[in-house]
Design a protein around this motif. Sequence first.
Motif, short mmCIF file in Angstrom:
data_model
loop_
_atom_site.label_atom_id
_atom_site.label_comp_id
_atom_site.label_asym_id
_atom_site.label_seq_id
_atom_site.Cartn_x
_atom_site.Cartn_y
_atom_site.Cartn_z
N ILE A 46 -46.01 15.06 -10.17
CA ILE A 46 -46.71 14.14 -9.26
C ILE A 46 -46.25 14.43 -7.83
O ILE A 46 -45.10 14.21 -7.48
N ASP A 47 -47.20 14.91 -7.04
CA ASP A 47 -46.95 15.30 -5.66
C ASP A 47 -46.99 14.08 -4.73
O ASP A 47 -47.63 13.08 -5.06
N ASP A 48 -46.32 14.14 -3.59
CA ASP A 48 -46.35 13.09 -2.57
C ASP A 48 -46.03 11.73 -3.18
O ASP A 48 -46.62 10.71 -2.80
N PHE A 49 -45.10 11.70 -4.13
CA PHE A 49 -44.84 10.46 -4.85
C PHE A 49 -44.39 9.34 -3.91
O PHE A 49 -43.54 9.54 -3.04
N ALA A 88 -37.23 16.91 -4.17
CA ALA A 88 -37.40 16.33 -2.83
C ALA A 88 -38.14 17.34 -1.98
O ALA A 88 -37.78 18.51 -1.93
N GLU A 89 -39.21 16.91 -1.31
CA GLU A 89 -39.95 17.85 -0.45
C GLU A 89 -39.70 17.54 1.02
O GLU A 89 -39.32 16.44 1.38
N GLY A 90 -39.86 18.57 1.83
CA GLY A 90 -39.67 18.40 3.26
C GLY A 90 -38.21 18.29 3.67
O GLY A 90 -37.88 17.62 4.65
CA CA Z 1 -46.30 17.14 -1.32
#
Ligand code: CA
Length: 278
Positions: free
Chosen positions: A177-180, A234-236
């Motif tokens: 699940i992206d951008d959770f 963790a993204e970004g």
């Molecule tokens: Ca994302």
Amino acid sequence: AKERGRNQHQFYTSELSARAQRRYAIEKNLRRALLQNEFFLLYQPKIALRSGRIVGVEALVRWQSADHGVIEPNDFIPIAEDTGLIVPIGQWVLEQACRQAAQWQQLMPDLRMAVNFSPRQFQDDTLVKQIGATLQSTALAPDALVVEITESLLMGDSTKLTPVFEALLALGVGISIDDFGTGYSSLSYLQRFPIDNIKIDRSFIDGIPGNRDSVALTQAIIAMAHALEMSVTAEGVELESQMRFLKDAGCDEMQGFYFSRPISAEAFESLLRQTKAR
Ligand code: CA
Ligand code: C2E
Ligand code: CA
Ligand code: CA
């Protein structure tokens, strides 16, 4: 007043048609781009926080337009979604990414390739069949593929979606699940669908380690995901302080400019070779 009303009306219609024309021009160019192979992929590594090793990679599409140079996905994916062109573009991305992953697995056998899917692609009844066929034709093991979707997909009709997810699970493909945390759907989908991984949205990571709310939310998401036996990415991640915090908080993987921007296939491959040599 009547006169002004008419002018305003004219203003709106001409502005509207300018926008419509621009969209139409992009749509026409997108069709040509597909035929002429103007898309390419960049790759951003995913790093295991505990070992510091590359464990995965996300494919991110770009459009090399003859007229406008390199166009970012945010400038054409929405139009591709509206026009349905995301279906053939997405199929191209999947095939390219799987072929690349099969090749890179010779350097790193457990490397996993993540591919972004738009909700629109799930409206296509043949999606799972196509994923299966692509895995077969590219000789990529199904468990080496991760499908990244956003929460908005899960707000849709779950009676339709459940069999699709079950088929993906049966195939062995991972679901992330992206951008959770940015969507508006209820968390009950975490129970309803076989989800393997959650990607904490960049907006939460941005506030780490200074913002107390970001810290609390990030810790809560990690705890919840682990309790449900899902891994967390963790993204970004841009700063060392963010990396350290996430590592201490037990987050599994990170992705972001701190380790690497999205890079070309050649650059990613030399990164893999370097890692291997170490
Ligand atoms: Ca994302
Ligand atoms: P996303 O899936 O959330 O991808 C992450 C975006 O954040 C990427 O932007 C990436 O370059 C950027 N990013 C990564 N690390 C950092 C960081 O440390 N700091 C900052 N500020 N940004 C970072 P990109 O490549 O422009 O992609 C934007 C969005 O376009 C993606 O968001 C995804 O939703 C969509 N997209 C990209 N490729 C595809 C595709 O093949 N198919 C579909 N359907 N959508 C795609
Ligand atoms: Ca993504
Ligand atoms: Ca996004």
